[in-house]
Design an enzyme around this catalytic site. Structure first.
Site, mmCIF file in Angstrom:
data_model
loop_
_atom_site.group_PDB
_atom_site.id
_atom_site.type_symbol
_atom_site.label_atom_id
_atom_site.label_comp_id
_atom_site.label_asym_id
_atom_site.label_seq_id
_atom_site.Cartn_x
_atom_site.Cartn_y
_atom_site.Cartn_z
ATOM 1 N N PRO A 89 1.916 2.263 -1.120
ATOM 2 C CA PRO A 89 1.537 1.390 -0.009
ATOM 3 C C PRO A 89 1.543 -0.107 -0.313
ATOM 4 O O PRO A 89 0.494 -0.759 -0.383
ATOM 5 C CB PRO A 89 0.132 1.886 0.344
ATOM 6 C CG PRO A 89 -0.410 2.380 -0.953
ATOM 7 C CD PRO A 89 0.768 2.976 -1.680
ATOM 8 N N CYS A 90 2.728 -0.669 -0.450
ATOM 9 C CA CYS A 90 2.824 -2.102 -0.718
ATOM 10 C C CYS A 90 2.353 -2.922 0.490
ATOM 11 O O CYS A 90 2.088 -4.118 0.347
ATOM 12 C CB CYS A 90 4.232 -2.485 -1.141
ATOM 13 S SG CYS A 90 5.522 -1.951 -0.026
#
Length: 164
Positions: free
Chosen positions: A127-128
């Site tokens: 989850p950047c």
């Protein structure tokens, strides 16, 4: 063998590519070749992907559904450390690029953390979108800041519902 499945989401088509039951590439795109190429993979074939169920669960409100999905990540040691750190950020929370660099024992490497986020071949599963600029602003997301904002709002709303 590489298989792919494209899921309709509120944020647009999302394609996941799996190799032997582990996610090897994922992105908001209906083009499986482009998604696979981003991860330096070739030749995905249409098929069922177990992780597609997890993506559907995420979009249905179970924002923790992706936490334990097996991944097939290829990258440098530093990038893999960044991606592992990203997976440790709880849905709905954020960290700055600098805070991640500090946590990895590399103070001053916020740009390298940003580059690792930009090279992330497994969007959503790594989850950047949970990483912000130093001032908390939403910056630097390959699929646009509007999508980043949508994901964070979805996660925060789910957390509020969990505590109600």
């Amino acid at each position: 063998m590489l298989s792919y499945e494209t899921i309709d989401t509120p944020d647009g088509p999302f394609t996941v590519v799996e190799r032997d039951g582990a996610v090897a590439a994922a992105a908001w795109s209906a083009d499986p070749t482009a998604v696979a190429t981003r991860a330096n993979l070739l030749g995905p074939e249409p098929g069922e992907c177990a992780s597609a169920l997890d993506v559907r669960a995420y979009y249905a409100g179970d924002v923790d559904a992706l936490a334990d999905v097996p991944l097939d990540l290829a990258g440098t040691e530093f990038r893999r450390r960044v991606w592992d750190a990203l997976r440790a950020i709880r849905a709905g929370q954020t960290r700055t690029y600098g805070a991640l660099a500090d946590a990895l024992g590399s103070p001053g490497a916020s740009r390298a953390v940003g580059a690792a986020c930009g090279a992330n071949p497994i969007a959503l599963f790594v989850p950047c979108h949970r990483v912000t600029g130093a001032d908390g602003s939403l910056t630097g997301f390959a699929w646009g800041v509007d999508l980043k904002s949508s994901l964070l709002e979805r996660e925060r709303s789910a957390r509020v519902r969990d505590t109600a």
